[in-house]
Motif scaffolding. Structure first.
Motif, PDB file in Angstrom:
ATOM      1  N   ARG A 117       6.379   7.830 -17.771  1.00 16.78           N
ATOM      2  CA  ARG A 117       6.805   8.795 -16.767  1.00 16.78           C
ATOM      3  C   ARG A 117       7.065   8.156 -15.404  1.00 16.78           C
ATOM      4  N   GLY A 120      11.873   5.345 -13.493  1.00 18.27           N
ATOM      5  CA  GLY A 120      12.988   6.247 -13.247  1.00 18.27           C
ATOM      6  C   GLY A 120      14.349   5.648 -13.538  1.00 18.27           C
ATOM      7  N   ARG A 311       8.159  14.450 -17.231  1.00 20.20           N
ATOM      8  CA  ARG A 311       8.089  14.873 -15.834  1.00 20.20           C
ATOM      9  C   ARG A 311       8.254  16.396 -15.745  1.00 20.20           C
ATOM     10  N   GLU A 313       7.412  20.114 -13.927  1.00 16.56           N
ATOM     11  CA  GLU A 313       7.163  20.716 -12.613  1.00 16.56           C
ATOM     12  C   GLU A 313       6.580  22.101 -12.855  1.00 16.56           C
ATOM     13  N   GLU A 350      12.543  16.545 -15.706  1.00 15.45           N
ATOM     14  CA  GLU A 350      12.970  15.837 -16.909  1.00 15.45           C
ATOM     15  C   GLU A 350      14.176  16.572 -17.487  1.00 15.45           C
TER      16      GLU A 350
END
Length: 425
Positions: A117, A120, A311, A313, A350
């Motif tokens: 994770r 990037g 990732r 949220e 993601e």
């Protein structure tokens, strides 16, 4: 990556609907289900009758896939049990999807290929790496997108009033159930004993209404964390789902008849064994003695550990996608209505990863099957590049008829009879 499938985790109502919607959009789904049949979680509550009728329990794309197979659509106004839902709809749907559904395939992790994770660089250009465990061993499946419809069935909330198991709760596991009991099979377990039901949602009302009919000297205590019953019984005749309203009325009649003793403001802090029974102790020192069985129906929560490399949220309170959380927050919405939502509200940092179905609600309650069907219709459209259709989400939720302002739900409860927490992955 276009040649790769869209991985769908869970072969429950929403997961299978996602597969049908994707297939209709020309995308290839691969459904991964750790159970041995479609709707494994639904089958676990096969004795419970749903609030929603058949007309609201069949996904439109799924129906279009099933019709050429000779499938007989059930009568729209009938309310099926969980077992009937699985047998007459979910299992035929899985059969129609054929090899696109894999059973005995447990998803134990998801990541981007070659990246944890933290990394990037080039992340969005890599496919998802879905780690699967089966009887044959472990494998990695590559996917262009992932729809996690694994539900929350395997992660019920504990009896303890702090969101963690009460002291002694684990040690008393043989006396505590976290599911609506099947009294046709478990009558002896509860008849003639002191049974405590903990919870304020529709699952608790279902258990209470059933236990009240046992007789035989059965003593029922209903433990509520909130300070009073208030509007716990729901909207009654004002409920737009009549079966749901009738359930609340049945539970109220049992309380009014003295068949159920209500204990309010009781937040369980400890469970003690006392001879051949157990005792529940509240945070303020009160005790419920001589308890033979506890039915803890205090809601469910999402299992997120196997998504540690994705990732996400999530709202810090509900553990739902941040854009969805304000729309389903039980501290704000007290009428059972949810604003229209789809791929936009369900997205995460993601790219092309979505939580759908009951899991998308995090710890929020009152999820309906229709909600999940609209979610995956929008997600499929978005993945197919039809952004206009993805944004055109229309959803009208049936209201409970209870409007009491903020704070109606002291503890989130799963609306089990409207839709289960889908399938486990």
């Amino acid at each position: 990556m276009d040649e790769l499938p869209v991985a769908v985790v869970g072969a429950g109502p929403v997961g299978l609907a996602a597969a049908a919607e994707l297939l209709e959009r020309g995308l290839e789904p691969l459904v991964l289900e750790r159970g041995d049949q479609a709707g494994s979680a639904v089958a676990a509550w096969n004795h419970v009758r749903l609030f929603s009728p058949w007309s609201e329990l069949v996904d439109p794309a799924a129906a279009r896939l099933l019709e050429p197979t000779g499938w007989a659509r059930p009568s729209g106004g009938v309310h099926p049990t969980g077992g009937e839902w699985a047998q007459r709809y979910l299992q035929p749907l899985a059969e129609a999807l054929g090899e696109r559904v894999r059973f005995g395939a447990e998803v134990v992790g998801v990541a981007r290929r070659g990246r944890d994770r933290i990394v990037g660089s080039g992340r969005d250009g890599e496919p998802f790496s879905v780690h699967v465990r089966s009887a044959e061993g472990e494998e990695r499946v590559l996917a262009r997108a992932v729809v996690d419809a694994s539900g929350t069935w395997t992660t019920p909330n504990p009896l303890g009033g702090e969101g963690l198991p009460a002291i002694g709760e684990r040690a008393a596991a043989d006396r505590i159930s976290y599911r609506v009991p099947d009294l046709a099979a478990e009558r002896v377990r509860y008849t003639g004993k002191h049974v405590v039901v903990a919870g304020s949602g529709h699952s608790a009302l279902t258990a209470l209404a059933a236990l009240a009919r046992l007789g035989g000297g059965t003593r029922i205590s209903w433990v509520l964390r909130r300070g009073g019953i208030g509007n716990t019984f729901g909207g009654g005749e004002a409920d737009q789902l009549p079966a749901r309203g009738a359930l609340g009325l049945r539970a109220k009649e049992a309380v009014d008849a003295g068949l159920i003793t209500v204990v309010t403001g009781f937040r369980t802090e400890a469970v003690e064994r006392t001879g051949g029974s157990i005792a529940l102790i509240s945070a303020d020192g009160r005790r419920l003695e001589d308890v033979a069985e506890v039915i803890a129906l205090t809601g469910f929560r999402p299992e997120l550990s196997w998504l540690s490399e994705i990732r996400l949220e999530l709202d810090p309170t509900l553990q739902a996608p941040v854009a969805l959380a304000p729309l389903v927050d039980p501290n704000v919405h007290s009428c059972g209505t949810v604003y229209p939502h789809g791929a936009k509200e369900l997205s995460h940092p993601e790219r092309n990863f979505y939580l759908a179905g009951m899991k998308s609600y995090g710890r929020a309650p009152t999820f309906l099957a229709q909600t999940g069907y609209e979610q995956v219709r929008s997600i499929a459209a978005e993945l197919a590049g039809d952004h206009e259709a993805a944004a055109r989400v229309e959803l009208i939720m049936a209201e409970t008829g209870v409007c009491g302002g903020a704070g109606l739900f002291d503890e989130p409860e799963l609306l089990t009879l409207s839709a289960p927490p889908a399938a486990s992955n």
